[in-house]
Design a protein around this motif. Structure first.
Motif, PDB file in Angstrom:
ATOM      1  N   ILE A 181      45.846  42.151  41.853  1.00  0.00           N
ATOM      2  CA  ILE A 181      45.585  40.935  41.071  1.00  0.00           C
ATOM      3  C   ILE A 181      46.923  40.299  40.702  1.00  0.00           C
ATOM      4  O   ILE A 181      47.958  40.977  40.651  1.00  0.00           O
ATOM      5  CB  ILE A 181      44.768  41.248  39.803  1.00  0.00           C
ATOM      6  N   VAL A 182      46.905  38.987  40.456  1.00  0.00           N
ATOM      7  CA  VAL A 182      48.114  38.271  40.050  1.00  0.00           C
ATOM      8  C   VAL A 182      47.744  37.187  39.042  1.00  0.00           C
ATOM      9  O   VAL A 182      46.699  36.552  39.145  1.00  0.00           O
ATOM     10  CB  VAL A 182      48.832  37.649  41.275  1.00  0.00           C
ATOM     11  N   ILE A 195      44.486  33.164  37.728  1.00  0.00           N
ATOM     12  CA  ILE A 195      44.323  34.613  37.866  1.00  0.00           C
ATOM     13  C   ILE A 195      43.565  34.834  39.159  1.00  0.00           C
ATOM     14  O   ILE A 195      42.461  34.290  39.329  1.00  0.00           O
ATOM     15  CB  ILE A 195      43.538  35.231  36.686  1.00  0.00           C
ATOM     16  N   ALA A 196      44.121  35.603  40.101  1.00  0.00           N
ATOM     17  CA  ALA A 196      43.514  35.694  41.426  1.00  0.00           C
ATOM     18  C   ALA A 196      43.571  37.104  41.986  1.00  0.00           C
ATOM     19  O   ALA A 196      44.482  37.882  41.674  1.00  0.00           O
ATOM     20  CB  ALA A 196      44.221  34.730  42.386  1.00  0.00           C
ATOM     21  N   ARG A 226      39.289  40.524  30.559  1.00  0.00           N
ATOM     22  CA  ARG A 226      37.899  40.271  30.930  1.00  0.00           C
ATOM     23  C   ARG A 226      37.823  39.535  32.272  1.00  0.00           C
ATOM     24  O   ARG A 226      37.020  39.898  33.148  1.00  0.00           O
ATOM     25  CB  ARG A 226      37.190  39.462  29.848  1.00  0.00           C
ATOM     26  N   LEU A 227      38.655  38.535  32.447  1.00  0.00           N
ATOM     27  CA  LEU A 227      38.649  37.790  33.708  1.00  0.00           C
ATOM     28  C   LEU A 227      39.081  38.672  34.878  1.00  0.00           C
ATOM     29  O   LEU A 227      38.561  38.544  35.995  1.00  0.00           O
ATOM     30  CB  LEU A 227      39.569  36.565  33.602  1.00  0.00           C
ATOM     31  N   ASP A 228      40.031  39.562  34.619  1.00  0.00           N
ATOM     32  CA  ASP A 228      40.470  40.532  35.630  1.00  0.00           C
ATOM     33  C   ASP A 228      39.278  41.362  36.113  1.00  0.00           C
ATOM     34  O   ASP A 228      39.028  41.495  37.319  1.00  0.00           O
ATOM     35  CB  ASP A 228      41.548  41.430  35.005  1.00  0.00           C
ATOM     36  N   SER A 233      35.220  42.688  40.316  1.00  0.00           N
ATOM     37  CA  SER A 233      33.831  43.031  40.596  1.00  0.00           C
ATOM     38  C   SER A 233      33.179  42.023  41.538  1.00  0.00           C
ATOM     39  O   SER A 233      32.537  42.388  42.531  1.00  0.00           O
ATOM     40  CB  SER A 233      33.042  43.107  39.279  1.00  0.00           C
ATOM     41  N   GLN A 234      33.384  40.739  41.252  1.00  0.00           N
ATOM     42  CA  GLN A 234      32.718  39.711  42.057  1.00  0.00           C
ATOM     43  C   GLN A 234      33.343  39.593  43.442  1.00  0.00           C
ATOM     44  O   GLN A 234      32.643  39.315  44.410  1.00  0.00           O
ATOM     45  CB  GLN A 234      32.772  38.364  41.336  1.00  0.00           C
TER      46      GLN A 234
END
Length: 245
Positions: A181-182, A195-196, A226-228, A233-234
């Motif tokens: 992730i970044v 956030i990707a 939370r976004l991480d 997951s998605q």
């Protein structure tokens, strides 16, 4: 101009430099004779790729809308965006835009997006718009997800085009690959954060990324975590949807 290049060079003028062109303007831009340009334009008009406009000008033809419709209906990545992105927006809990992007030559292109009604900010990652691959979370995630050999080859190409590819940047990509992730703050659009996560669709031979774009002021430590979790997951759900085991 010879072969396919004579068609491509003319069509790219409409992508890169303007929406309306005369034969004379095309001839000047391509530094070739007006007679050669006219013959090619005539063939493109006959095929529907260009159409006549006012004042002896030409514009892109309606066949591109036909291709776009077909792409929306058949491309697995585009179709997955319609299925999965809006639920991501709803899970975020803050105003945001969700972007599904893929590698496109030496650039990155958004193929699907969704946004919450409260997110009024303008983002540079628009569907169908090529973006630089070395800046922003969405692009860096794609680049970090490439195999080392392919990544090195692409970075060499970018370096040859004048991009500054430093050891520090290479180390950053390796860190992103390991972390999965970044997060990038204001690298593409001022006041916005990305956030990707990298994605690899083996069945499509496509490298991509899934990202949130939010206002920097909304990105707290808790929100980031939370976004991480949501992204990881998605992304896994979408990968399994397209590349079923």
């Amino acid at each position: 101009m010879a072969g396919f290049d004579r068609y491509q060079n003319i069509l790219r003028l409409f992508l890169d430099q303007g929406s309306l062109w005369t034969v004379a303007d095309m001839s000047d831009a391509l530094q070739t004779s007006a007679s050669n340009v006219y013959r090619t334009v005539r063939e493109l008009v006959a095929a529907g790729f260009l159409e006549s406009a006012a004042d002896s000008q030409y514009r892109l033809g309606p066949i591109f809308l036909e291709f776009e419709h077909r792409l929306r209906e058949t491309d697995p990545l585009v179709r997955s965006g319609r299925t999965f992105l809006m639920p991501l927006v709803e899970q975020a809990g803050i105003p945001c835009c969700v972007v599904l992007a893929r590698l496109y030559g030496d650039k990155v292109m958004c193929v699907a997006d969704a946004r919450s009604a409260r997110f009024g900010e303008q983002t540079s990652y628009e569907r169908g718009r090529p973006m630089p691959i070395m800046r922003g979370a969405t692009s860096k995630a794609v680049l970090a997800g490439l195999s080392p050999r392919r990544r090195d080859k692409l970075l060499l190409k970018l370096s040859g085009k004048g991009e500054l590819v430093t050891d520090t940047f290479r180390a950053e990509l390796e860190s992103i690959r390991k972390a999965g992730i970044v997060t990038a703050l204001g690298e593409v659009d001022a006041g916005l954060a990305g956030i990707a996560v990298p994605m690899n669709f083996k069945a499509l031979a496509v490298h991509a990324s899934l990202s949130f774009v939010v206002k920097q002021s909304d990105l707290t430590e808790d929100t980031g975590r939370r976004l991480d979790t949501i992204l990881r997951s998605q992304a896994n759900v979408i990968e399994n949807f397209i590349d079923p085991q």
